[in-house]
Design a protein around this motif. Structure first.
Motif, mmCIF file in Angstrom:
data_model
loop_
_atom_site.group_PDB
_atom_site.id
_atom_site.type_symbol
_atom_site.label_atom_id
_atom_site.label_comp_id
_atom_site.label_asym_id
_atom_site.label_seq_id
_atom_site.Cartn_x
_atom_site.Cartn_y
_atom_site.Cartn_z
ATOM 1 N N ALA A 184 0.840 -1.199 0.000
ATOM 2 C CA ALA A 184 0.000 0.000 0.000
ATOM 3 C C ALA A 184 0.876 1.249 0.000
ATOM 4 N N LYS A 185 0.283 2.386 -0.410
ATOM 5 C CA LYS A 185 0.993 3.657 -0.458
ATOM 6 C C LYS A 185 0.163 4.739 0.215
ATOM 7 N N ALA A 186 0.843 5.699 0.805
ATOM 8 C CA ALA A 186 0.215 6.911 1.325
ATOM 9 C C ALA A 186 0.883 8.088 0.628
ATOM 10 N N LEU A 187 0.092 8.930 -0.002
ATOM 11 C CA LEU A 187 0.613 10.045 -0.775
ATOM 12 C C LEU A 187 0.219 11.362 -0.111
ATOM 13 N N VAL A 188 1.172 12.264 -0.013
ATOM 14 C CA VAL A 188 0.902 13.633 0.414
ATOM 15 C C VAL A 188 1.378 14.534 -0.725
ATOM 16 N N LEU A 189 0.439 15.212 -1.377
ATOM 17 C CA LEU A 189 0.742 16.052 -2.527
ATOM 18 C C LEU A 189 0.445 17.507 -2.209
ATOM 19 N N ARG A 190 1.206 18.388 -2.809
ATOM 20 C CA ARG A 190 0.998 19.825 -2.621
ATOM 21 C C ARG A 190 0.396 20.412 -3.901
ATOM 22 N N PHE A 191 -0.741 21.082 -3.760
ATOM 23 C CA PHE A 191 -1.399 21.757 -4.873
ATOM 24 C C PHE A 191 -1.204 23.266 -4.724
ATOM 25 N N GLU A 192 -0.825 23.940 -5.812
ATOM 26 C CA GLU A 192 -0.585 25.379 -5.765
ATOM 27 C C GLU A 192 -1.335 26.069 -6.895
ATOM 28 N N ASN A 193 -2.101 27.105 -6.561
ATOM 29 C CA ASN A 193 -2.852 27.881 -7.545
ATOM 30 C C ASN A 193 -1.902 28.847 -8.252
ATOM 31 N N LEU A 194 -1.886 28.812 -9.582
ATOM 32 C CA LEU A 194 -1.028 29.687 -10.375
ATOM 33 C C LEU A 194 -1.809 30.822 -11.017
ATOM 34 N N MET A 195 -3.116 30.898 -10.724
ATOM 35 C CA MET A 195 -3.956 31.903 -11.367
ATOM 36 C C MET A 195 -4.182 33.108 -10.452
ATOM 37 N N ASP A 196 -4.695 34.192 -11.044
ATOM 38 C CA ASP A 196 -4.966 35.416 -10.291
ATOM 39 C C ASP A 196 -6.358 35.432 -9.690
ATOM 40 N N LYS A 197 -7.052 34.296 -9.730
ATOM 41 C CA LYS A 197 -8.367 34.188 -9.111
ATOM 42 C C LYS A 197 -8.464 32.833 -8.423
ATOM 43 N N PRO A 198 -9.391 32.681 -7.477
ATOM 44 C CA PRO A 198 -9.511 31.403 -6.759
ATOM 45 C C PRO A 198 -9.895 30.267 -7.691
ATOM 46 N N ILE A 199 -9.498 29.049 -7.339
ATOM 47 C CA ILE A 199 -9.888 27.864 -8.089
ATOM 48 C C ILE A 199 -10.400 26.806 -7.117
ATOM 49 N N VAL A 200 -11.225 25.908 -7.636
ATOM 50 C CA VAL A 200 -11.777 24.808 -6.845
ATOM 51 C C VAL A 200 -11.123 23.509 -7.290
ATOM 52 N N LEU A 201 -10.585 22.756 -6.341
ATOM 53 C CA LEU A 201 -9.988 21.468 -6.649
ATOM 54 C C LEU A 201 -11.073 20.399 -6.586
ATOM 55 N N PRO A 202 -11.343 19.691 -7.685
ATOM 56 C CA PRO A 202 -12.402 18.667 -7.688
ATOM 57 C C PRO A 202 -11.922 17.362 -7.083
ATOM 58 N N ILE A 203 -11.527 17.395 -5.818
ATOM 59 C CA ILE A 203 -10.961 16.223 -5.156
ATOM 60 C C ILE A 203 -11.953 15.065 -5.138
ATOM 61 N N GLU A 204 -13.258 15.382 -5.020
ATOM 62 C CA GLU A 204 -14.252 14.314 -4.937
ATOM 63 C C GLU A 204 -14.343 13.508 -6.224
ATOM 64 N N ASN A 205 -13.761 14.024 -7.329
ATOM 65 C CA ASN A 205 -13.821 13.315 -8.601
ATOM 66 C C ASN A 205 -12.641 12.383 -8.836
#
Length: 248
Positions: A184-205
């Motif tokens: 098994a694996k456990a992953l810790v990833l870092r997400f960074e917004n590169l845009m000048d407006k907020p974004i929504v991460l569709p994690i549930e998908n």
């Protein structure tokens, strides 16, 4: 003034994870969720616009669905789960209860015979699943990851800070990749917004073979800072995933 929030299709996230961690989806992308536990899936018929209640033997600890909230809304209360389909679809949903038992539900649209309530019988968890993380179960392991701690007996794989995806909208980089017992694996990833407006991460998908739990510190990321001197913490978040090996 209303601030616009950008949402993006999750396909690019899936591809990035697959490339980096060597995971393989089925030929038909939309069928990838069926890989994980489909043989033991419990059929659950739903009707568009009607709430169906699923009652589990134990309190629900985690739910991973394979469609967005535009298709299916899910709420939990103790050991009960309420599902409201908004559109027709055919998909799978994974539930982990507090006793670390996993359930795979095959959601089928049926506008004639869909029940309003269904009771899920308790299933037995195999010894391999219980011992897969050493002395920890899924819930305990996720709690350790969320605290920023290293799971007992885990081995670190890969390098921290490695950029794995960048499409100009957001960047994904590795924070920690742990090899656990039983493959098994456990992953810790870092997400960074590169845009000048907020974004929504569709994690549930996110749907990956073997994915049993996913969590994120923040699903809405603030805009990137205009200057490097400003605090950029709101434009970044961490995602945590637990992936079990697939039977060959």
């Amino acid at each position: 003034m209303r601030t616009s929030i950008a949402a993006f299709r999750p396909f690019s996230i899936f591809c990035a994870l697959l490339i980096v961690f060597g995971l393989v989806l089925t030929d038909a992308f939309g069928e990838s969720a069926a890989v994980n536990g489909a043989e033991d899936a419990i059929p659950l018929r739903l009707k568009t616009g009607m709430v169906t209640q699923a009652e589990f033997p134990e309190k629900i600890a985690d739910v991973t669905k394979s469609v967005s909230s535009d298709f299916l809304e899910v709420e939990t209360l103790g050991n009960r789960m309420f599902l409201l389909p908004l559109k027709n679809f055919d998909s799978y949903l994974h539930v982990v209860t507090e006793d670390n038992i996993s359930y795979c539900l095959h959601l089928i649209m049926d506008n004639v015979e869909a029940p309003t309530c269904i009771e899920i019988k308790k299933r037995t968890q195999s010894k391999e699943k219980v011992q897969g993380y050493g002395v920890m179960n899924t819930v305990e392991l996720m709690k350790v990851l969320l605290k920023g701690e290293e799971p007992p007996g885990a081995a670190i794989a890969g390098s921290s800070g490695q950029e794995v995806f960048n499409n100009g909208v957001f960047r994904i980089s590795t924070d920690k990749v742990y090899e656990l017992g039983g493959g098994a694996k456990a992953l810790v990833l870092r997400f960074e917004n590169l845009m000048d407006k907020p974004i929504v991460l569709p994690i549930e998908n996110i749907e990956l073979p073997g994915l049993v739990a996913v969590s994120v510190d923040a699903q809405v990321l603030g805009p990137r800072p205009r200057t490097q001197a400003k605090n950029s913490s709101s434009s970044m978040t961490k995602a945590y995933m637990i992936i079990e090996p697939q039977d060959q």
